[in-house]
Design an enzyme around this catalytic site. Sequence first.
Site, PDB file in Angstrom:
ATOM      1  N   ASN A  20      40.673  46.704  38.581  1.00  0.00           N
ATOM      2  CA  ASN A  20      42.041  47.365  38.718  1.00  0.00           C
ATOM      3  C   ASN A  20      42.757  47.896  37.101  1.00  0.00           C
ATOM      4  OD1 ASN A  20      42.343  48.363  40.880  1.00  0.00           O
ATOM      5  ND2 ASN A  20      43.484  46.452  41.668  1.00  0.00           N
ATOM      6  N   CYS A  40      35.963  34.730  37.194  1.00  0.00           N
ATOM      7  CA  CYS A  40      34.822  34.820  38.074  1.00  0.00           C
ATOM      8  C   CYS A  40      33.860  34.721  37.407  1.00  0.00           C
ATOM      9  CB  CYS A  40      35.109  36.086  38.829  1.00  0.00           C
ATOM     10  SG  CYS A  40      35.113  37.729  37.638  1.00  0.00           S
ATOM     11  N   ILE A  89      42.368  40.050  44.636  1.00  0.00           N
ATOM     12  CA  ILE A  89      42.228  38.566  44.728  1.00  0.00           C
ATOM     13  C   ILE A  89      43.171  37.987  45.992  1.00  0.00           C
ATOM     14  CG2 ILE A  89      42.076  36.213  44.007  1.00  0.00           C
ATOM     15  CD1 ILE A  89      39.755  38.337  43.006  1.00  0.00           C
TER      16      ILE A  89
END
Length: 481
Positions: A320, A289, A139
């Site tokens: 991740n 999100c 991000i």
Amino acid sequence: MTVNDDSFTNWKNREETAEAMIPIIGKLHRERDVTVLLHSRSLVNKSVVSILKTHRFARQIAGEELSVTETMPFLRALTTLDLGPSQIDIGMLAATHKADDQGLSVEEFTAQAVAGATGSNKIERREGRDVVLYGFGRIGRLVARLLIEKAGSGNGLRLRAIVVRGGGEQDIVKRASLLRRDSIHGQFQGTITVDEANSTIVANGNAIRVIYANDPSEVDYTAYGIKNAILIDNTGKWRDRAGLSLHLRPGIDKVVLTAPGKGDVPNIVHGVNHDTVKPDERILSCASCTTNAIVPPLKAMDDEYGVLRGHVETVHSFTNDQNLLDNYHKSERRGRSAPLNMVITETGAASAVAKALPDLKARITGSSIRVPVPDVSIAILNLQLAREASREEVLDYLRDVSLTSPLRRQIDFISAPDAVSSDFIGSRHASIVDAGALKVEGDNAILYLWYDNEFGYSCQVIRVVQHASGVEYPTFPAPAA
């Protein structure tokens, strides 16, 4: 002349018009802080083909293709006006002019529609606001790209520094390389050079200092000439007010978290509750999100039909925090190989709805499955409505919301029958309604909402930062309430 010749001649003419648009769009952006949009899509720094494709995409949502020959007169009309900083949607100008019955010329109509950005009504250019990124992961790097892209005339947000933990030899070179090339989102649009001696990355002329620190308490930002900055924490390490307050160091005025906030930290979904942010609030969260993907359409459906209850199932790309191969993980299922498995996991998006939509009385539940794709997710929103509706009615309503409502920057709409997840990589909307998959039966509606959980979310983060910093400029024509 054959049909093929006619088609090619038409293409060349439109190509020439799009080429002529580029310097006008660029000059408005650089000299006046005016961002030219087409149905909420920025045309700044876009190629000829990109401009033509953006016009053609309007067919997916509006039902017919929009031609550059229709929008060019409105773009030229803007150059004759005394414009102040603003966002102006030439697609909306063309559409509303076509439906207008006043008999005004393009020039007269344009002047009337953007009157709030001209003359004595225009806002003055504000001094640029410093921004610091704390963390430089997925991000963080996308937010950096957006900040650099939106630097424009230099009067908006200015990315001044990135704070990371030291990573050894050639650390800054490796970080610059990750900014330059991305396996999902492609090449950085511009040039990047590295000044190792001064620990600086220069991206499209923006000098970004790389600061090495293991803890917020180690940094005095004023030592780097940074003042009154907004710090964006994209590490997720601190999520409550006490932890995030550690960032309020000399030079930092506000902190924005790119993860759901805990406790009394306001969770902001731009387009829905960003106007509730108090001017003196120094700590904000952009929620998740998935929360950003479901809250805008949920609000839209509640406003029109009423929502009695709902369930959201998210089919989410792996992230991740999962393992490439089976290995130890504090969360049992997330320890299993992400590229090889569908993984049932939890989502806090449903419970986060209450923070962003406190007036919604419906109970919303949720669950999530991680799947072996690296980006783009889909939320399946199953709603019980307060009244019955037809599929055609809901489709028309959501199409209109995506085009003309205050949520048009958050909600997109696509009717392509063969759309798949990779088609939405790089989408700047919080969510995209898939028209073909929508199901409505009586008082039950099931919405299928695509979202780029990396880039679309990063765009929402930027919008919150712009609002909190006072550099979010008004959009014209004003969306319908």
